[in-house]
Motif scaffolding. Sequence first.
Motif, PDB file in Angstrom:
ATOM      1  N   ARG A 307       0.842  -1.200   0.000  1.00 25.19           N
ATOM      2  CA  ARG A 307       0.000   0.000   0.000  1.00 25.19           C
ATOM      3  C   ARG A 307       0.875   1.247   0.000  1.00 25.19           C
ATOM      4  O   ARG A 307       1.626   1.489   0.945  1.00 25.19           O
ATOM      5  CB  ARG A 307      -0.908   0.029   1.221  1.00 25.19           C
ATOM      6  N   GLY A 308       0.791   2.020  -1.076  1.00 27.81           N
ATOM      7  CA  GLY A 308       1.505   3.292  -1.174  1.00 27.81           C
ATOM      8  C   GLY A 308       2.993   3.175  -0.938  1.00 27.81           C
ATOM      9  O   GLY A 308       3.592   4.040  -0.285  1.00 27.81           O
ATOM     10  N   VAL A 309       3.615   2.131  -1.490  1.00 27.04           N
ATOM     11  CA  VAL A 309       5.033   1.862  -1.212  1.00 27.04           C
ATOM     12  C   VAL A 309       5.935   2.744  -2.082  1.00 27.04           C
ATOM     13  O   VAL A 309       5.844   2.729  -3.310  1.00 27.04           O
ATOM     14  CB  VAL A 309       5.367   0.373  -1.440  1.00 27.04           C
ATOM     15  N   TRP A 310       6.799   3.480  -1.400  1.00 30.85           N
ATOM     16  CA  TRP A 310       7.849   4.258  -2.042  1.00 30.85           C
ATOM     17  C   TRP A 310       9.202   3.677  -1.642  1.00 30.85           C
ATOM     18  O   TRP A 310       9.391   3.262  -0.501  1.00 30.85           O
ATOM     19  CB  TRP A 310       7.804   5.730  -1.603  1.00 30.85           C
ATOM     20  N   ALA A 311      10.123   3.659  -2.600  1.00 28.98           N
ATOM     21  CA  ALA A 311      11.501   3.255  -2.311  1.00 28.98           C
ATOM     22  C   ALA A 311      12.426   4.280  -2.938  1.00 28.98           C
ATOM     23  O   ALA A 311      12.388   4.501  -4.149  1.00 28.98           O
ATOM     24  CB  ALA A 311      11.787   1.869  -2.872  1.00 28.98           C
ATOM     25  N   GLU A 312      13.234   4.928  -2.088  1.00 26.96           N
ATOM     26  CA  GLU A 312      14.147   5.966  -2.570  1.00 26.96           C
ATOM     27  C   GLU A 312      15.575   5.604  -2.196  1.00 26.96           C
ATOM     28  O   GLU A 312      15.836   5.105  -1.087  1.00 26.96           O
ATOM     29  CB  GLU A 312      13.769   7.328  -1.973  1.00 26.96           C
ATOM     30  N   LEU A 313      16.504   5.858  -3.119  1.00 29.30           N
ATOM     31  CA  LEU A 313      17.915   5.636  -2.849  1.00 29.30           C
ATOM     32  C   LEU A 313      18.460   6.797  -2.016  1.00 29.30           C
ATOM     33  O   LEU A 313      17.781   7.807  -1.811  1.00 29.30           O
ATOM     34  CB  LEU A 313      18.680   5.511  -4.166  1.00 29.30           C
ATOM     35  N   VAL A 319      12.813   4.671  -6.776  1.00 29.22           N
ATOM     36  CA  VAL A 319      12.766   3.449  -7.574  1.00 29.22           C
ATOM     37  C   VAL A 319      11.338   2.911  -7.618  1.00 29.22           C
ATOM     38  O   VAL A 319      10.900   2.350  -8.625  1.00 29.22           O
ATOM     39  CB  VAL A 319      13.725   2.384  -7.001  1.00 29.22           C
ATOM     40  N   LEU A 320      10.592   3.039  -6.522  1.00 33.31           N
ATOM     41  CA  LEU A 320       9.162   2.732  -6.496  1.00 33.31           C
ATOM     42  C   LEU A 320       8.416   3.996  -6.098  1.00 33.31           C
ATOM     43  O   LEU A 320       8.853   4.727  -5.197  1.00 33.31           O
ATOM     44  CB  LEU A 320       8.864   1.609  -5.497  1.00 33.31           C
ATOM     45  N   ALA A 341      12.842  -0.593 -14.212  1.00 31.40           N
ATOM     46  CA  ALA A 341      11.489  -0.111 -13.907  1.00 31.40           C
ATOM     47  C   ALA A 341      11.126  -0.278 -12.438  1.00 31.40           C
ATOM     48  O   ALA A 341      10.180   0.350 -11.961  1.00 31.40           O
ATOM     49  CB  ALA A 341      10.461  -0.835 -14.771  1.00 31.40           C
ATOM     50  N   GLY A 342      11.850  -1.136 -11.703  1.00 34.11           N
ATOM     51  CA  GLY A 342      11.566  -1.327 -10.283  1.00 34.11           C
ATOM     52  C   GLY A 342      11.084  -2.714  -9.921  1.00 34.11           C
ATOM     53  O   GLY A 342      10.675  -2.958  -8.782  1.00 34.11           O
ATOM     54  N   LYS A 343      11.131  -3.673 -10.845  1.00 33.18           N
ATOM     55  CA  LYS A 343      10.595  -5.011 -10.594  1.00 33.18           C
ATOM     56  C   LYS A 343      11.344  -5.718  -9.460  1.00 33.18           C
ATOM     57  O   LYS A 343      10.724  -6.242  -8.525  1.00 33.18           O
ATOM     58  CB  LYS A 343      10.666  -5.849 -11.874  1.00 33.18           C
ATOM     59  N   SER A 344      12.666  -5.749  -9.539  1.00 29.83           N
ATOM     60  CA  SER A 344      13.455  -6.432  -8.507  1.00 29.83           C
ATOM     61  C   SER A 344      13.299  -5.744  -7.158  1.00 29.83           C
ATOM     62  O   SER A 344      13.215  -6.405  -6.114  1.00 29.83           O
ATOM     63  CB  SER A 344      14.934  -6.474  -8.908  1.00 29.83           C
ATOM     64  N   THR A 345      13.242  -4.431  -7.167  1.00 30.26           N
ATOM     65  CA  THR A 345      13.062  -3.689  -5.913  1.00 30.26           C
ATOM     66  C   THR A 345      11.722  -4.016  -5.280  1.00 30.26           C
ATOM     67  O   THR A 345      11.621  -4.195  -4.061  1.00 30.26           O
ATOM     68  CB  THR A 345      13.175  -2.177  -6.182  1.00 30.26           C
ATOM     69  N   LEU A 346      10.671  -4.136  -6.096  1.00 34.51           N
ATOM     70  CA  LEU A 346       9.359  -4.499  -5.569  1.00 34.51           C
ATOM     71  C   LEU A 346       9.402  -5.879  -4.909  1.00 34.51           C
ATOM     72  O   LEU A 346       8.856  -6.076  -3.814  1.00 34.51           O
ATOM     73  CB  LEU A 346       8.329  -4.458  -6.693  1.00 34.51           C
ATOM     74  N   LEU A 347      10.071  -6.836  -5.545  1.00 38.35           N
ATOM     75  CA  LEU A 347      10.153  -8.179  -4.972  1.00 38.35           C
ATOM     76  C   LEU A 347      10.944  -8.185  -3.667  1.00 38.35           C
ATOM     77  O   LEU A 347      10.583  -8.896  -2.725  1.00 38.35           O
ATOM     78  CB  LEU A 347      10.783  -9.144  -5.977  1.00 38.35           C
ATOM     79  N   ARG A 348      12.015  -7.414  -3.605  1.00 40.90           N
ATOM     80  CA  ARG A 348      12.800  -7.364  -2.363  1.00 40.90           C
ATOM     81  C   ARG A 348      11.996  -6.751  -1.232  1.00 40.90           C
ATOM     82  O   ARG A 348      12.115  -7.163  -0.080  1.00 40.90           O
ATOM     83  CB  ARG A 348      14.100  -6.598  -2.598  1.00 40.90           C
ATOM     84  N   VAL A 476      -1.146  -9.818 -15.388  1.00 41.24           N
ATOM     85  CA  VAL A 476       0.129  -9.176 -15.671  1.00 41.24           C
ATOM     86  C   VAL A 476       0.100  -7.758 -15.126  1.00 41.24           C
ATOM     87  O   VAL A 476      -0.842  -7.005 -15.375  1.00 41.24           O
ATOM     88  CB  VAL A 476       0.426  -9.159 -17.183  1.00 41.24           C
ATOM     89  N   VAL A 477       1.137  -7.425 -14.350  1.00 42.25           N
ATOM     90  CA  VAL A 477       1.315  -6.076 -13.814  1.00 42.25           C
ATOM     91  C   VAL A 477       2.518  -5.471 -14.513  1.00 42.25           C
ATOM     92  O   VAL A 477       3.619  -6.028 -14.471  1.00 42.25           O
ATOM     93  CB  VAL A 477       1.533  -6.108 -12.286  1.00 42.25           C
ATOM     94  N   LEU A 478       2.308  -4.347 -15.195  1.00 38.66           N
ATOM     95  CA  LEU A 478       3.363  -3.691 -15.965  1.00 38.66           C
ATOM     96  C   LEU A 478       3.850  -2.464 -15.214  1.00 38.66           C
ATOM     97  O   LEU A 478       3.067  -1.573 -14.874  1.00 38.66           O
ATOM     98  CB  LEU A 478       2.829  -3.295 -17.340  1.00 38.66           C
ATOM     99  N   LEU A 479       5.170  -2.438 -14.932  1.00 37.42           N
ATOM    100  CA  LEU A 479       5.797  -1.323 -14.223  1.00 37.42           C
ATOM    101  C   LEU A 479       6.527  -0.414 -15.201  1.00 37.42           C
ATOM    102  O   LEU A 479       7.106  -0.884 -16.187  1.00 37.42           O
ATOM    103  CB  LEU A 479       6.806  -1.830 -13.194  1.00 37.42           C
ATOM    104  N   ALA A 480       6.530   0.885 -14.899  1.00 38.28           N
ATOM    105  CA  ALA A 480       7.320   1.858 -15.650  1.00 38.28           C
ATOM    106  C   ALA A 480       7.744   2.959 -14.691  1.00 38.28           C
ATOM    107  O   ALA A 480       6.892   3.566 -14.021  1.00 38.28           O
ATOM    108  CB  ALA A 480       6.526   2.444 -16.814  1.00 38.28           C
ATOM    109  N   ASP A 481       9.048   3.179 -14.585  1.00 38.52           N
ATOM    110  CA  ASP A 481       9.587   4.209 -13.684  1.00 38.52           C
ATOM    111  C   ASP A 481       9.037   4.084 -12.272  1.00 38.52           C
ATOM    112  O   ASP A 481       8.704   5.082 -11.622  1.00 38.52           O
ATOM    113  CB  ASP A 481       9.288   5.609 -14.231  1.00 38.52           C
ATOM    114  N   GLY A 482       8.926   2.851 -11.787  1.00 34.65           N
ATOM    115  CA  GLY A 482       8.519   2.626 -10.412  1.00 34.65           C
ATOM    116  C   GLY A 482       7.040   2.714 -10.151  1.00 34.65           C
ATOM    117  O   GLY A 482       6.612   2.629  -9.001  1.00 34.65           O
ATOM    118  N   GLU A 483       6.213   2.865 -11.190  1.00 35.92           N
ATOM    119  CA  GLU A 483       4.763   2.952 -11.029  1.00 35.92           C
ATOM    120  C   GLU A 483       4.086   1.846 -11.828  1.00 35.92           C
ATOM    121  O   GLU A 483       4.578   1.433 -12.882  1.00 35.92           O
ATOM    122  CB  GLU A 483       4.244   4.312 -11.499  1.00 35.92           C
ATOM    123  N   ILE A 484       2.950   1.381 -11.331  1.00 40.29           N
ATOM    124  CA  ILE A 484       2.155   0.409 -12.072  1.00 40.29           C
ATOM    125  C   ILE A 484       1.343   1.153 -13.127  1.00 40.29           C
ATOM    126  O   ILE A 484       0.517   2.003 -12.804  1.00 40.29           O
ATOM    127  CB  ILE A 484       1.236  -0.374 -11.123  1.00 40.29           C
TER     128      ILE A 484
END
Length: 537
Positions: A307-313, A319-320, A341-348, A476-484
């Motif tokens: 829910r509303g997940v953000w990930a910043e370096l 990244v998300l 796009a953020g796929k691996s970051t989402l899984l982690r 299928v969920v398609l990510l682009a620049d950290g957004e669905i």
Amino acid sequence: MSALRFEHVTATFPRAAVPALRDVTVDIDEGEFVVVAGASASGKSTFLGAACGLVPHFHGGDFAGRVVVGGLDSHDHGPAELGRVVGVVRQDPETQAVLTTVRAELAFGLENRGHGPAATARGVEEVALALGIEGLLDRAVHELSGGELQRVALGAALAGRPQIVLLDEPTSQLDPVAGDELVWLLRRLNEEWGTTVVLAEHRLERCLGAADRVLAFSDGALVCDAPPRDFLQWAGTAAPLLATPGARLLAAAGLPAPAGVKEARRALRDAGLADGSEQPPAAETAPPRRRRFRRAGTGPDAALELRGVWAELDGGRAVLRGVDLRVGPHERIALMGRNGAGKSTLLRHAAGLQDPTRGRVHAAGRVALLLQHPGDYLMHERVADEVSPAVLQGAGLQALADRHPRDLSGGERQRLAMAVVTGDGPPPAVLCLDEPTRGLDRAQKAELAHCLRAGASAIVVATHDPEFAAQVADRVVLLADGEIVADAPAAEVLSGGWYFATETARILGGAGGALLPEEGAELLAARRRAAQEVPVR
């Protein structure tokens, strides 16, 4: 002149019961573009390893025969000397990076060859522009996604303009656009620079259109050496699992195997089976119905919820960006999108390896995660020591029990790491997989898809392989620049497009929602029946 010559080469790894290469004799001319095909563990990677001197100088074992690379005999010249004429991109590019930044990594080989500062800077700039990684030059290597790292490894191999380029599944972690651009770039290097390209791939539909010749291996032996169309004709009867989806689709319609989508569409038009007036109504052409799609949010429970997940370096780059995702129990989701796009970051984040900068992640139980680098999960010197005998047998790897994990093929390492992650206990609530098809042949991908669909866990799999996504996913969920940017049933996302679409869908233009050759064959059969039923006036 020969760029690469094998003379009766037989190679056996330490502690291996059978040779990885068996009496291989082949001659590759300068300027050829050669695709190496075969099932997992058929000898493709060993062939490339022998071509650059890693077999036997690094891997050891028994070696007989002769390999001559760019005029250098591998008996007398090791990998360092052969590296002056050969550029190599291995299956696991993460093991090739030795420096901290992308710019330094690309410059490393040029500096070692004695190039001056100006020539080195020019070489780095040219290869970065050619591969579309100029925006990564000042990034830290450890921050890159798997696909970005693969392009950097390729750039390091190409920067010195080698006479021969050896690539082991170079598109396995690239998004569809980057994969097509890579094959186009290799063809351009081949045609304009005269670079000899030898490329091992499982997803042959990506590269056969650029190839002059195909070498097919089975159990270490060279079993086919032919131009692409002749190879596909041979594969249709002798090795059906090597046939491309387009070749299987047209074979079911009784048409010759095409080397690409354009050729397949032309063949369908000539046979009167393309879209047009002969097409029956949609109700008659629809493929077999898939399991009814139910969005996870319609039920009271979720196996996984973001829910509303953000990930910043640390530098503030996001990244998300506000990701909302619900995964229902037993639901199977394919996570797609371009590299970075953020796929691996989402899984982690889903597995709890990273905490979100903002937002919340909730799981109904254990979340198991298989990351992109299967070697990270393998800690012992024997395969048998990695998992229990029962798990090893279930993974179909009992025959490799005494091998060192390092000596396994990429597909075998992937299967072993999967066995480590799932283990002996009860199944996890959610199983997350990051590019799990790297190194797997078509049969193994189909087997993995079947296991994932039959298992008790909810599945979230990040993949660039639309064929695998069509086999395994309901959604299928398609990510682009950290957004669905898209979240819909697989038949909706994977048909009607170009890059995020199966080869069957591209050939048929998304007609009837057919994603796989079997579905497309039913649609073509319905078209043929309808055409035969049209009354003659």
